[in-house]
Design a protein around this motif. Sequence first.
Motif, PDB file in Angstrom:
ATOM      1  N   VAL A  55       0.933  -1.230  -0.125  1.00 21.60           N
ATOM      2  CA  VAL A  55      -0.071   0.060   0.014  1.00 21.60           C
ATOM      3  C   VAL A  55       0.909   1.186  -0.235  1.00 21.60           C
ATOM      4  CG1 VAL A  55      -1.755   1.212   1.295  1.00 21.60           C
ATOM      5  CG2 VAL A  55      -1.612  -1.190   1.465  1.00 21.60           C
ATOM      6  N   ASP A  56       0.965   1.896  -1.108  1.00 23.04           N
ATOM      7  CA  ASP A  56       2.067   2.871  -1.351  1.00 23.04           C
ATOM      8  C   ASP A  56       1.565   4.363  -0.475  1.00 23.04           C
ATOM      9  OD1 ASP A  56       3.889   1.903  -3.382  1.00 23.04           O
ATOM     10  OD2 ASP A  56       1.926   1.376  -3.871  1.00 23.04           O
ATOM     11  N   TYR A  57       0.147   4.407  -0.518  1.00 26.08           N
ATOM     12  CA  TYR A  57      -0.268   5.780   0.168  1.00 26.08           C
ATOM     13  C   TYR A  57      -1.651   5.439   0.650  1.00 26.08           C
ATOM     14  CZ  TYR A  57       3.266   7.753  -2.671  1.00 26.08           C
ATOM     15  OH  TYR A  57       4.688   8.217  -3.011  1.00 26.08           O
ATOM     16  N   TYR A  58      -1.910   6.397   1.812  1.00 22.58           N
ATOM     17  CA  TYR A  58      -3.161   6.398   2.440  1.00 22.58           C
ATOM     18  C   TYR A  58      -3.774   7.645   2.190  1.00 22.58           C
ATOM     19  CZ  TYR A  58      -6.659   5.718   6.087  1.00 22.58           C
ATOM     20  OH  TYR A  58      -8.021   5.573   6.925  1.00 22.58           O
ATOM     21  N   LEU A  59      -5.024   7.786   1.962  1.00 20.13           N
ATOM     22  CA  LEU A  59      -5.639   9.069   1.846  1.00 20.13           C
ATOM     23  C   LEU A  59      -6.842   9.035   2.554  1.00 20.13           C
ATOM     24  CD1 LEU A  59      -5.593  10.015  -1.815  1.00 20.13           C
ATOM     25  CD2 LEU A  59      -5.475  11.880  -0.075  1.00 20.13           C
ATOM     26  N   SER A  60      -6.999   9.917   3.552  1.00 24.13           N
ATOM     27  CA  SER A  60      -8.193   9.868   4.316  1.00 24.13           C
ATOM     28  C   SER A  60      -8.481  11.180   5.149  1.00 24.13           C
ATOM     29  CB  SER A  60      -8.052   8.719   5.307  1.00 24.13           C
ATOM     30  OG  SER A  60      -9.321   8.490   6.025  1.00 24.13           O
ATOM     31  N   PHE A  61      -9.246  11.178   6.183  1.00 22.75           N
ATOM     32  CA  PHE A  61      -9.535  12.469   7.036  1.00 22.75           C
ATOM     33  C   PHE A  61      -8.818  11.812   8.125  1.00 22.75           C
ATOM     34  CE2 PHE A  61     -12.725  12.949   3.847  1.00 22.75           C
ATOM     35  CZ  PHE A  61     -13.020  14.244   3.918  1.00 22.75           C
ATOM     36  N   ASP A  62      -8.610  12.732   9.133  1.00 17.85           N
ATOM     37  CA  ASP A  62      -7.900  12.512  10.373  1.00 17.85           C
ATOM     38  C   ASP A  62      -8.851  11.528  11.234  1.00 17.85           C
ATOM     39  OD1 ASP A  62      -6.791  12.268  12.970  1.00 17.85           O
ATOM     40  OD2 ASP A  62      -5.865  14.283  12.831  1.00 17.85           O
TER      41      ASP A  62
END
Length: 364
Positions: free
Chosen positions: A126-133
């Motif tokens: 999993v190269d990156y994670y994009l989310s809200f905190d």
Amino acid sequence: MKKMLVAAMVLLFAMNMVFAGGAAETSSKGMVGVVMPTRSEERWNKDGAAVKSGLEELGYEVDLQFSDDDIPTQVRQIEDLITKRAKVLVIASIDGSALTDVLAKAADEGIPVIAYDRLIMKSPHVDYYLSFDNYAVGQQMGDILIQGMNLDNPAKKPLLIELFGGSPDDNNAYFFYNGAMDKLKPYFDNGTLKIGSGQQGMDTVGTLRWSNELAMSRMENLLSAHYTNKTLDGILSPYDPISLSTLEACKAVGYGTPGKPLPVVGGQDCIVASCKSILAGEQYATVLKDTRVLGMATVELVDTIMRGETPQGLNTTTYDNDSIKNGKPYIVPSVLLESVIVTKDNLVAEVVDTGYHSAEEIGL
Ligand code: BGC
């Protein structure tokens, strides 16, 4: 200030799109595979649409799939996208721990993977994670109850509450629950709040697949087992459809009538039905996670990767995905966005004026 920021981001993004539009007409920059967990929840449709249109505007082709909340379907869709040679995969998982094998295949083909909103666990690919905190979102869920139940100046002591968690196979659910419980702990400790049933902990209060039906039947059981001669004052809810269904269960036994107010309930996702409920004075509040902003951040990240650049300013301390990379526990580099509490007081400003839902949609 935040509103201006969102408006400015939307404008900047739109301008970018105009300039990028020319390139889009002449050549495709390659296909990006986007996989969302289900079409049956309002938010994932909005997410899918935002990511797709943003990427298309920049000249990418997008293969957008929805997985019907079925894990084998999701795995199959990802396999297909690998076979079709997607340049990047953007995946919002159903069960965060069920994609280890298929992500190994993506890595073999050199396809970067972005975990979208939900962290994909047990895979170093999993190269990156994009989310809200997500922990901050949970804290906001706690703040909603502190404010709505007036916990700093309670009308009686103890006030009774029931807890609902999200899906135990979704890593986010633990962050929401822990964030909320950390906020509420002082009020449990000082006797202001009490769990009427005593049920707590994600093992006990988690709601598989975020199902509002499961939540409703659990609420009905709790009401008949613990509240025949007591009053429920609040519900911790991690998701708007759960808020609405637990409120329904309460109404069915007489809450929401003179002398028996509905319990204070928060929520998450700012869905249309909850906005209506908030305006009607039933659901107390929700947490708005603007899917347009998450979509834009995704488009930007994909484009950065595709240009061969390294994304800057990522969080590298929070999201350990329970895998080993380069001999160390892997903490997935993350982009974490801010969410907003929406109550009756700021709903028009945060939701309508920013164009998240139109006045018409929410019945204004
Ligand atoms: C998301 C929430 C959503 C929930 C149910 C979570 O992973 O972060 O926004 O309400 O899934 O779909």
